[in-house]
Design a protein around this motif. Structure first.
Motif, PDB file in Angstrom:
ATOM      1  N   UNK A 192     140.407  68.874 116.718  1.00 28.95           N
ATOM      2  CA  UNK A 192     139.632  70.121 116.701  1.00 28.95           C
ATOM      3  C   UNK A 192     138.691  70.014 115.516  1.00 28.95           C
ATOM      4  N   UNK A 193     137.377  70.015 115.805  1.00 29.61           N
ATOM      5  CA  UNK A 193     136.392  69.839 114.753  1.00 29.61           C
ATOM      6  C   UNK A 193     136.424  70.994 113.775  1.00 29.61           C
ATOM      7  N   UNK A 194     136.232  70.665 112.499  1.00 28.79           N
ATOM      8  CA  UNK A 194     136.136  71.690 111.478  1.00 28.79           C
ATOM      9  C   UNK A 194     134.784  72.373 111.607  1.00 28.79           C
ATOM     10  N   UNK A 195     134.701  73.627 111.181  1.00 28.35           N
ATOM     11  CA  UNK A 195     133.476  74.413 111.312  1.00 28.35           C
ATOM     12  C   UNK A 195     132.406  73.871 110.367  1.00 28.35           C
ATOM     13  N   UNK A 196     131.194  73.726 110.883  1.00 30.71           N
ATOM     14  CA  UNK A 196     130.074  73.246 110.068  1.00 30.71           C
ATOM     15  C   UNK A 196     129.678  74.320 109.068  1.00 30.71           C
ATOM     16  N   UNK A 197     129.358  73.886 107.865  1.00 25.52           N
ATOM     17  CA  UNK A 197     128.912  74.835 106.852  1.00 25.52           C
ATOM     18  C   UNK A 197     127.520  75.313 107.191  1.00 25.52           C
ATOM     19  N   UNK A 198     127.262  76.600 106.923  1.00 22.78           N
ATOM     20  CA  UNK A 198     125.967  77.163 107.256  1.00 22.78           C
ATOM     21  C   UNK A 198     125.003  77.155 106.080  1.00 22.78           C
ATOM     22  N   UNK A 199     125.473  76.770 104.899  1.00 27.45           N
ATOM     23  CA  UNK A 199     124.585  76.668 103.750  1.00 27.45           C
ATOM     24  C   UNK A 199     124.804  75.318 103.069  1.00 27.45           C
ATOM     25  N   UNK A 200     123.758  74.815 102.452  1.00 32.02           N
ATOM     26  CA  UNK A 200     123.877  73.560 101.715  1.00 32.02           C
ATOM     27  C   UNK A 200     124.480  73.852 100.352  1.00 32.02           C
ATOM     28  N   UNK A 201     124.793  72.811  99.596  1.00 31.64           N
ATOM     29  CA  UNK A 201     125.365  73.002  98.261  1.00 31.64           C
ATOM     30  C   UNK A 201     124.419  73.765  97.351  1.00 31.64           C
ATOM     31  N   UNK A 202     123.113  73.620  97.579  1.00 25.92           N
ATOM     32  CA  UNK A 202     122.133  74.317  96.739  1.00 25.92           C
ATOM     33  C   UNK A 202     121.868  75.743  97.217  1.00 25.92           C
ATOM     34  N   UNK A 203     122.530  76.173  98.304  1.00 22.37           N
ATOM     35  CA  UNK A 203     122.424  77.558  98.751  1.00 22.37           C
ATOM     36  C   UNK A 203     121.418  77.800  99.862  1.00 22.37           C
ATOM     37  N   UNK A 204     120.842  76.747 100.432  1.00 19.23           N
ATOM     38  CA  UNK A 204     119.871  76.913 101.517  1.00 19.23           C
ATOM     39  C   UNK A 204     120.632  77.172 102.823  1.00 19.23           C
ATOM     40  N   UNK A 205     120.240  78.242 103.525  1.00 17.88           N
ATOM     41  CA  UNK A 205     120.885  78.588 104.789  1.00 17.88           C
ATOM     42  C   UNK A 205     120.274  77.739 105.898  1.00 17.88           C
ATOM     43  N   UNK A 206     121.144  77.088 106.695  1.00 14.61           N
ATOM     44  CA  UNK A 206     120.687  76.228 107.781  1.00 14.61           C
ATOM     45  C   UNK A 206     120.654  77.006 109.091  1.00 14.61           C
ATOM     46  N   UNK A 207     119.539  76.952 109.823  1.00 19.79           N
ATOM     47  CA  UNK A 207     119.514  77.582 111.147  1.00 19.79           C
ATOM     48  C   UNK A 207     120.403  76.806 112.107  1.00 19.79           C
ATOM     49  N   UNK A 208     120.859  77.446 113.171  1.00 18.41           N
ATOM     50  CA  UNK A 208     121.823  76.860 114.105  1.00 18.41           C
ATOM     51  C   UNK A 208     121.461  75.495 114.643  1.00 18.41           C
ATOM     52  N   UNK A 209     120.209  75.286 115.058  1.00 13.09           N
ATOM     53  CA  UNK A 209     119.858  74.014 115.674  1.00 13.09           C
ATOM     54  C   UNK A 209     119.798  72.871 114.672  1.00 13.09           C
ATOM     55  N   UNK A 210     119.680  73.149 113.390  1.00 20.20           N
ATOM     56  CA  UNK A 210     119.587  72.084 112.395  1.00 20.20           C
ATOM     57  C   UNK A 210     120.940  71.667 111.836  1.00 20.20           C
TER      58      UNK A 210
END
Length: 94
Positions: free
Chosen positions: A13-31
């Protein structure tokens, strides 16, 4: 329903992908790239596979890293799983 892997296969069961980078940038779903880390949900019995004795080295509950394009994705009861051969698992996270 329950998935029971055969031979040297492992259900992950895959772990949930983080939605922000370490520097705090929020990643949109497709990226977001799916992480290659997963939790072992079920382990096959091992045994003789392709004429070779296979000993299962992972156990239920282990956190593992697996090959990027490995396995077959399966959806069961609204949950998504990946079924891979044990040799597609690269490492156990301790």
């Amino acid at each position: 329903m329950k998935l029971v892997p055969l031979g040297d296969r492992v259900v992950l069961k895959q772990l949930v992908a983080e939605e922000t980078t370490k520097s705090g940038i929020v990643l949109p779903g497709q990226n977001k790239e799916k992480p290659q880390q997963a939790e072992v949900i079920a382990v096959g019995p091992g045994g003789v596979v392709d004429g070779k004795e296979v000993k299962m080295e992972v156990k239920v509950g282990d956190q593992v890293i697996f090959s990027k394009y490995a396995g077959t994705e399966v959806k069961l009861d609204e949950d998504e799983y990946i079924i891979v051969k044990q040799n597609d698992i690269l490492a156990i996270i301790q």
